[in-house]
Scaffold this active site. Structure first.
Site, PDB file in Angstrom:
ATOM      1  N   ASP A  12      40.207  53.188  15.236  1.00 56.32           N
ATOM      2  CA  ASP A  12      38.995  52.469  14.871  1.00 56.32           C
ATOM      3  C   ASP A  12      38.501  51.728  16.106  1.00 56.32           C
ATOM      4  OD1 ASP A  12      36.978  51.213  13.309  1.00 56.32           O
ATOM      5  OD2 ASP A  12      38.229  49.437  13.097  1.00 56.32           O
ATOM      6  N   SER A  13      37.259  51.275  16.042  1.00 54.63           N
ATOM      7  CA  SER A  13      36.717  50.457  17.127  1.00 54.63           C
ATOM      8  C   SER A  13      37.451  49.117  17.244  1.00 54.63           C
ATOM      9  CB  SER A  13      35.232  50.213  16.877  1.00 54.63           C
ATOM     10  OG  SER A  13      35.050  49.610  15.611  1.00 54.63           O
ATOM     11  N   TYR A  44      31.336  49.118  18.028  1.00 54.22           N
ATOM     12  CA  TYR A  44      30.702  50.378  18.407  1.00 54.22           C
ATOM     13  C   TYR A  44      29.312  50.517  17.749  1.00 54.22           C
ATOM     14  CZ  TYR A  44      35.202  52.487  20.034  1.00 54.22           C
ATOM     15  OH  TYR A  44      36.370  52.805  20.683  1.00 54.22           O
ATOM     16  N   GLY A  45      29.088  49.738  16.718  1.00 52.38           N
ATOM     17  CA  GLY A  45      27.937  49.960  15.817  1.00 52.38           C
ATOM     18  C   GLY A  45      26.566  49.924  16.462  1.00 52.38           C
ATOM     19  N   CYS A  75      37.055  54.775  11.794  1.00 51.24           N
ATOM     20  CA  CYS A  75      35.792  54.101  12.096  1.00 51.24           C
ATOM     21  C   CYS A  75      34.621  54.947  11.591  1.00 51.24           C
ATOM     22  CB  CYS A  75      35.689  53.934  13.609  1.00 51.24           C
ATOM     23  SG  CYS A  75      34.192  53.130  14.161  1.00 51.24           S
ATOM     24  N   ASN A  76      33.787  54.362  10.759  1.00 54.93           N
ATOM     25  CA  ASN A  76      32.633  55.108  10.246  1.00 54.93           C
ATOM     26  C   ASN A  76      31.677  55.486  11.365  1.00 54.93           C
ATOM     27  OD1 ASN A  76      32.252  54.901   6.978  1.00 54.93           O
ATOM     28  ND2 ASN A  76      33.567  53.319   7.814  1.00 54.93           N
ATOM     29  N   THR A  77      31.496  54.564  12.318  1.00 57.85           N
ATOM     30  CA  THR A  77      30.559  54.827  13.408  1.00 57.85           C
ATOM     31  C   THR A  77      31.061  56.005  14.252  1.00 57.85           C
ATOM     32  OG1 THR A  77      29.987  52.477  13.410  1.00 57.85           O
ATOM     33  CG2 THR A  77      29.383  53.743  15.360  1.00 57.85           C
ATOM     34  N   GLU A 154      34.451  39.196  10.615  1.00 58.94           N
ATOM     35  CA  GLU A 154      35.388  38.894  11.715  1.00 58.94           C
ATOM     36  C   GLU A 154      35.556  37.387  11.907  1.00 58.94           C
ATOM     37  OE1 GLU A 154      35.397  41.301  15.163  1.00 58.94           O
ATOM     38  OE2 GLU A 154      35.756  43.044  13.893  1.00 58.94           O
ATOM     39  N   CYS A 186      31.438  51.321   6.204  1.00 57.33           N
ATOM     40  CA  CYS A 186      31.941  50.613   7.384  1.00 57.33           C
ATOM     41  C   CYS A 186      33.347  50.129   7.065  1.00 57.33           C
ATOM     42  CB  CYS A 186      31.019  49.438   7.699  1.00 57.33           C
ATOM     43  SG  CYS A 186      31.607  48.391   9.034  1.00 57.33           S
ATOM     44  N   THR A 187      34.219  50.243   8.064  1.00 56.42           N
ATOM     45  CA  THR A 187      35.617  49.842   7.871  1.00 56.42           C
ATOM     46  C   THR A 187      35.781  48.451   7.256  1.00 56.42           C
ATOM     47  OG1 THR A 187      35.477  49.084  10.168  1.00 56.42           O
ATOM     48  CG2 THR A 187      36.622  51.163   9.754  1.00 56.42           C
TER      49      THR A 187
HETATM   50  N1  DGL Z   1      34.508  50.214  12.714  1.00 56.98           N
HETATM   51  C1  DGL Z   1      33.062  50.153  12.640  1.00 56.98           C
HETATM   52  C2  DGL Z   1      32.592  51.071  11.508  1.00 56.98           C
HETATM   53  O1  DGL Z   1      33.328  51.405  10.602  1.00 56.98           O
HETATM   54  C3  DGL Z   1      32.556  48.741  12.423  1.00 56.98           C
HETATM   55  C4  DGL Z   1      32.691  47.852  13.614  1.00 56.98           C
HETATM   56  C5  DGL Z   1      31.920  48.354  14.819  1.00 56.98           C
HETATM   57  O2  DGL Z   1      30.664  48.278  14.835  1.00 56.98           O
HETATM   58  O3  DGL Z   1      32.550  48.801  15.746  1.00 56.98           O
HETATM   59  O4  DGL Z   1      31.454  51.472  11.512  1.00 56.98           O
END
Ligand code: DGL
Length: 272
Positions: A12-13, A44-45, A75-77, A154, A186-187
């Site tokens: 994940d990010s 990462y978003g 990570c969804n992104t 966060e 999103c995570t």
């Molecule tokens: N892990 C990212 C996601 O699931 C969220 C945090 C990010 O923007 O990096 O999209």
């Protein structure tokens, strides 16, 4: 590394992807899990596809170097923007969170009106829309970028009027469109499950990619030996690219996870 003890790699990010680890942990308690959170470069978003692909490639390489026998892009992104590239480059089983999340949304909806919230990059990629339409063409999809939610979570503002206000601001327009299902794309968002459910009311189903990703993983690794016959099982190792902030503790507590080790490896050491 003994066969069977080779870990599943999850990345994940940052540390939000531990929501996916928690789901995998309860579906596969005997598996060794190796988690990499790119805490030096989160979030990462708001980043470009080129950058997200580069980071994802570096992390996948680092996990494979450490004997991961399958990779889960938590990570969804990164799933939305880099999975296709990784699929072409990585030889081991690879799973992202977008198609499990999309399948869960299609299974949950009754009126075919689905909402999606995620980071800016995820929403602009239209990856979820395409995945949902591929399974069930004709669904009406309402998506919204929700960039304020990750920083609020966060900061630990899980139950807080400020977070409730942000959720309301993002979701009100899609509630007016009478969605009956909302994808938490999103995570981090599963941690806001209660607050989001309060905002949308009991008639809207929340779909969480994490649970369905764990189920999908069972299909991806059907007949592998899962339980090595030693104490070397069910371990969770966490690798981070920067020392963790307070969110790591919040996430571990909320998700009831206790890692066996936490190691810092600098992001520029990932590529080599
Ligand atoms: N892990 C990212 C996601 O699931 C969220 C945090 C990010 O923007 O990096 O999209």
């Amino acid at each position: 590394v003994k066969k069977g003890a080779a870990p599943l790699g999850v990345f994940d990010s940052g540390v939000g992807g531990l929501t996916v680890v928690a789901a995998i942990r309860s579906a596969f308690p005997g598996e060794n899990l190796l988690y990499l959170g790119d805490t030096a470069r989160v979030p990462y978003g708001g980043r470009s596809q080129e950058t997200i692909v580069r980071y994802s490639r570096e992390i996948s390489g680092a996990l494979l170097q450490r004997e991961a026998r399958a990779l889960v892009v938590a990570c969804n992104t990164a799933s939305a923007l880099a999975l296709e590239t990784l699929q072409a480059e990585v030889a081991c089983p690879l799973l992202g969170v977008v198609s499990p999340g999309a399948a869960a949304a299609v299974a949950a909806t009754r009126n075919g009106r689905i909402g999606i919230i995620g980071t800016r990059a995820t929403i602009r990629s239209h990856a979820y829309d395409l995945a949902i339409q591929a399974i069930k063409p004709g669904c009406a999809i309402y998506s919204v970028e929700a960039p304020l939610l990750v920083p609020l979570i966060e900061e630990g503002l899980i139950e807080d009027p400020l977070t409730d206000q942000a959720i309301h601001r993002y979701l009100q327009p899609m509630l007016e469109q009478e969605i009956d299902t909302l994808v938490l794309a999103c995570t981090h968002y599963p941690l806001l499950g209660l607050a989001i459910q309060r905002c949308v009311g009991p008639c809207v189903r929340l779909v969480n990619s994490a649970d369905n990703t764990a189920k999908e993983l069972a299909r991806l690794l059907p007949d592998e030996p899962r339980i090595p016959s030693s104490s070397d099982q069910g371990k969770l190792k966490i690798l981070l690219t920067d020392p963790p902030g307070p969110f790591l503790e919040i996430a571990l507590r909320e998700l009831q996870l206790s890692p066996d080790s936490i190691e810092i490896i600098p992001a520029d050491a990932l590529a080599g």
